[in-house]
Scaffold this motif. Structure first.
Motif, PDB file in Angstrom:
ATOM      1  N   SER A  45     -10.106 -10.294 -43.986  1.00 50.36           N
ATOM      2  CA  SER A  45      -9.745  -9.011 -43.410  1.00 50.36           C
ATOM      3  C   SER A  45     -10.360  -7.918 -44.257  1.00 50.36           C
ATOM      4  N   ASP A  46     -10.450  -6.747 -43.704  1.00 51.95           N
ATOM      5  CA  ASP A  46     -10.872  -5.604 -44.496  1.00 51.95           C
ATOM      6  C   ASP A  46     -10.015  -4.423 -44.073  1.00 51.95           C
ATOM      7  N   LYS A  47     -10.245  -3.292 -44.703  1.00 48.55           N
ATOM      8  CA  LYS A  47      -9.396  -2.126 -44.443  1.00 48.55           C
ATOM      9  C   LYS A  47      -9.426  -1.718 -42.980  1.00 48.55           C
ATOM     10  N   ILE A  48     -10.632  -1.749 -42.394  1.00 46.89           N
ATOM     11  CA  ILE A  48     -10.772  -1.316 -40.998  1.00 46.89           C
ATOM     12  C   ILE A  48      -9.908  -2.174 -40.090  1.00 46.89           C
ATOM     13  N   PHE A  49      -9.940  -3.471 -40.345  1.00 51.54           N
ATOM     14  CA  PHE A  49      -9.218  -4.429 -39.509  1.00 51.54           C
ATOM     15  C   PHE A  49      -7.723  -4.142 -39.542  1.00 51.54           C
TER      16      PHE A  49
END
Lengths: 323, 516
Positions: A45-49
């Motif tokens: 995951s990343d921040k955008i997700f």
């Protein structure tokens, strides 16, 4: 009586709203949120997700706004949307409620009928071996954890003897119809309903027994006997009827668990009901769904309380409705 | 017992090779377990494990991968790479149709790239070096990279880059498209029915582009929430396939002893689940390198492997799993040595401060493992406090760096640039996600090595770089590596040819058949 019901219903609405607000705050106090859970399960995951998910769930709004939106929904009978399951909460609950009702009503019927029956027998034959046997069995079922009973039942009836299915609601893929379908569901129902009913059966049996023994000592029973009534009539009309009041109270409590009280049984037996739905919603922080189940369960508990009160009066006409 | 499991693993893998020689039979229904129930089946939007497992039958990627991670044809039948390593040309299969009978073309591929860049965190990372996608004709796709990217041919597996139908999603809000509930792919099986809480039903795609495939008529994925009940369902013959991780590890030896039961550890080569303890490098005793090294000596990893994982694992030596590219064991290794651990603790000046240990809330095996590690650490004089959480709580604590030692396992995705670097480079330090550099390790030399490793060309240069990185990391011990895990797939022996590629059951039941 109608005035009584109307008054109780009005109170129920207030209680229900209080429950909604209280549960809403309570759930939000638990660590983690659904975006976190879904990001976690994705394996990357990343921040955008995570931000996308939060926005989708409406979690980017301040808490009071979320609460306002939710309560507004409830008032218009809209239970919201489960983003996790991609379905309206009301539809999810409606799909799963029948299975739970089937399970819990069966368990309720089994426990009430057998409990009162065994309790009556035990009281009737108090002090004999039959009484001792029933009392000991009741004690065992009362004290044994439900999941253990469930697993042992599976081990005995599914694995060793292969008599009954161990999981599910019906034989998937068999496409039974009509009577064959009923039999199939019935076979799947036996183990979970019985294990679920055992605890309350034990309680009813012990309570009926104690209550009947107590009533037996009263003067009106002696009078009935002096009148020359047959023993069966005395037991049924005079003793049992009076002894049942505490059992009704307890049954009212059990009825409250008809909707949500099947978490363990449904999990062990993979029964597609609402108890499991609630448990999963909790683990996944599926707020809307969890609150939805709470609301439905609370409404049912309130309804059953009302019904219990009405039954009191039917069992014992001396009880009056306070208005 | 251990020997027996290992032996049956060997026998099973031998059998699965032999199975190719047998003539596949057509027809039949397979009952498999899916755990937990997936949140959705649209694999471009949801990437969790169960989703990938079911959706791998419905959707397909451009490539598949052999157990040795060599690319195999998928929706692409051939591919070529330019001399400078920047241009990849894929030739697509002709005559492929979507489940709604619309033709599949290169436009779908180009659309999928755009789609996934918006919705799929891992694809977004994998495609960072992509400059443009061109579709000169219906059956050709040309990817041009900004610079060479070594692992590029390794990102086309169905879970990482599923191909999505343009005609269904173009111009819609992807997340709320009603088609998400009735997924349409090109795969060997089609979505038929989902009774939430009970089962998911897939049926054979009669128009599948490989003649004679799939062999099976239907697959039922059963949702059974309790681990013991899953084991019983298999035992009583209601379930034919238990994908890796479906039952607790301590049930595996018992189930594999049953008659007509086969087990294989194959099919995890691409993911190579690698477990370690996240050590908080920022504060507390774990910020001290000597303390971290002491942990490595203090933990008896062979015990964990033999007793807790029933031998279904391999002791990890460093940041890379032994199954992925450029792995080396010529690094600093740490054998179980409590005396050495105690000496290092003394050197580190550890004075009995409390250390919070966070187990992974994924069932009893993990709980027991955490207890064993706690015991190991207490034996050398570390004051450990175990913190109990559920999954959302764990995610939050780890993402907020609110821990000292935390269990985890991560996938490696076949290449250090895809699944290893993310845990050690400083640009990946970011609060709010449990899948990046959570330990807060920061080393400019390592940053440079991983940056170079991803783009170096040709592969021999990459190898040199990654060997060096592994050496540095095993000295620094940013995390305490534990085991390379194996999640055995347990089946009835009449289920043939199920696990054939590096992603195992996730690649779908395309080639599987039932010997009746």
């Amino acid at each position: 009586m109608l005035a009584f019901i109307a008054q109780r219903l009005a109170k129920a609405v207030v209680v229900l709203l209080a429950i909604v607000v209280f549960n809403f705050m309570l759930i939000r106090m638990a660590p983690g949120d659904p975006a976190m859970v879904m990001a976690g399960e994705a394996g990357a995951s990343d921040k955008i997700f995570v931000a996308q998910l939060r926005e989708k769930f409406g979690l980017d709004q301040p808490l009071p706004v979320q609460l306002y939106r939710y309560v507004k929904g409830i008032v218009t009978l809209d239970l919201g949307f489960s983003f996790r399951q991609q379905m309206p909460v009301a539809k999810l609950i409606a799909e799963r409620l029948p299975a739970t009702l089937l399970l819990t009503v069966t368990a309720f019927a089994i426990s009430l009928l057998l409990g009162v029956l065994f309790g009556t027998l035990a009281a009737r034959f108090a002090g004999t071996w039959a009484d001792t046997a029933i009392t000991i069995l009741a004690l065992i079922f009362y004290a044994t954890p439900l999941f253990w009973v469930a697993l042992m039942a599976i081990l005995l009836f599914s694995v060793s003897m292969d008599w009954l299915p161990s999981f599910g609601y019906e034989t998937v893929g068999a496409n039974y119809t009509g009577f064959a379908h009923v039999l199939d569901v019935g076979a799947h129902l036996i183990l979970p309903a019985t294990t679920m009913g055992l605890f309350f059966m034990a309680t009813y049996a012990r309570m009926t027994r104690a209550s009947m023994l107590e009533v037996k000592r009263h003067d009106f029973v002696k009078t009935a006997r002096a009148k020359g009534l047959r023993d069966a009539v005395i037991q049924r009309r005079h003793v049992l009827r009076n002894a049942l009041l505490p059992v009704v109270t307890l049954a009212g409590l059990q009825a409250g668990t008809l909707v949500g009280g099947a978490v363990l049984t449904e999990t062990v037996f993979a029964w597609p009901g609402i108890g499991r739905l609630m448990y999963e919603a909790l683990l996944q922080r599926d707020y809307n769904l969890l609150l939805g189940v709470f609301v439905v369960c609370s409404a049912m508990v309130l309804a059953f309380n009302l019904i219990t009160d009405l039954i009191y009066r039917a069992v014992d006409p001396r009880i009056e409705f306070a208005s | 017992m251990l020997k027996r499991v290992l032996l049956s693993l060997l026998v099973a893998s031998a059998l699965s090779t032999a199975a190719f020689a047998e003539e596949p039979k057509s027809g039949g229904v397979i009952n498999a377990v899916i755990q937990p129930e997936p949140p959705g089946l649209m694999v471009g939007l949801v990437q969790n494990g169960p989703t990938q497992m079911v959706a791998g039958n419905i959707y397909e990627g451009l490539l598949r991968y052999s157990p040795k991670l060599e690319p195999l044809p998928g929706l692409a039948e051939s591919w070529s790479v330019s001399e400078d390593g920047k241009v990849y040309t894929f030739k697509l299969r002709k005559g492929v149709t979507w489940h709604d009978n619309k033709p599949f073309t290169s436009a779908d591929v180009a659309f999928s790239i755009d789609f996934l860049k918006q919705t799929h965190p891992r694809a977004r990372g994998n495609l960072a070096q992509l400059d443009k996608v061109e579709t000169p004709d219906d059956y050709t796709v040309v990817f041009t990279l900004k610079q060479p990217f070594g692992p590029f041919l390794g990102i086309f597996e169905v879970g990482s880059l599923p191909i999505i139908p343009k005609h269904i999603y173009e111009g819609t809000d992807y997340k709320t498209n009603p088609a998400n509930n009735t997924p349409i792919g090109t795969g060997p099986f089609m979505f038929k029915e989902w009774q939430k809480g009970s089962f998911i039903r897939l049926v054979k795609n009669p128009n599948y582009y490989i003649k004679g495939l799939p062999h099976l008529d239907e697959i039922y994925w059963h949702v059974i929430p309790d681990a013991a009940a899953r084991a019983v369902a298999f035992e009583t013959g209601k379930i034919d396939v238990l994908p890796g991780g479906s039952v607790e590890n301590f049930d595996v030896p018992r189930l594999t002893k049953l008659k007509n039961v086969c087990v294989t550890g194959a099919g995890w080569e691409f993911f190579s689940p690698h477990s370690w303890l996240w050590l908080n490098n920022r504060s507390g005793p774990t910020a001290n390198k000597k303390f971290r090294q002491a942990l490595m000596y203090a933990i008896d990893r062979n015990f964990a492997k033999d007793v807790i994982w029933n031998g279904l694992a391999k002791v990890a030596t460093g940041p890379s799993a032994s199954t992925i590219k450029y792995y080396t064991d010529k690094v600093t290794t740490y054998d179980y040595d409590p005396a050495k651990a105690k000496a290092l603790l003394k050197e580190a000046g550890y004075n009995g401060e409390k250390v919070r240990l966070l187990p992974l809330p994924y069932g009893e095996t993990w709980q027991r493992w955490a207890e064993a590690v706690k015991q190991n650490l207490q034996d050398v004089g570390i004051n450990v406090e175990m913190i109990a959480t559920d999954v959302p709580g764990w995610n939050q604590k780890v993402s907020d760096w609110d821990y000292d030692i935390a269990f985890t396992y991560l996938y490696q995705y076949g290449d250090p640039a895809l699944g290893v670097g993310r845990n050690y480079i400083s640009s990946q330090i970011s609060k709010g996600s449990p899948f990046n550099n959570v330990e807060g390790y920061s080393n400019p030399e390592i940053d440079q090595l991983f940056a170079d490793g991803a783009t170096a060309f040709p592969d021999s240069k990459r190898e040199e770089i990654y060997l060096k990185a592994q050496k540095i990391l095993t000295d620094d011990v940013p995390v305490a590596w534990q085991l390379e895990l194996q999640f055995p797939t347990i089946t009835r022996c009449n289920v043939k040819n199920l696990v054939t590629t590096a992603i195992g059951v996730n690649d779908g039941f395309r080639d599987a058949w039932l010997d009746k």
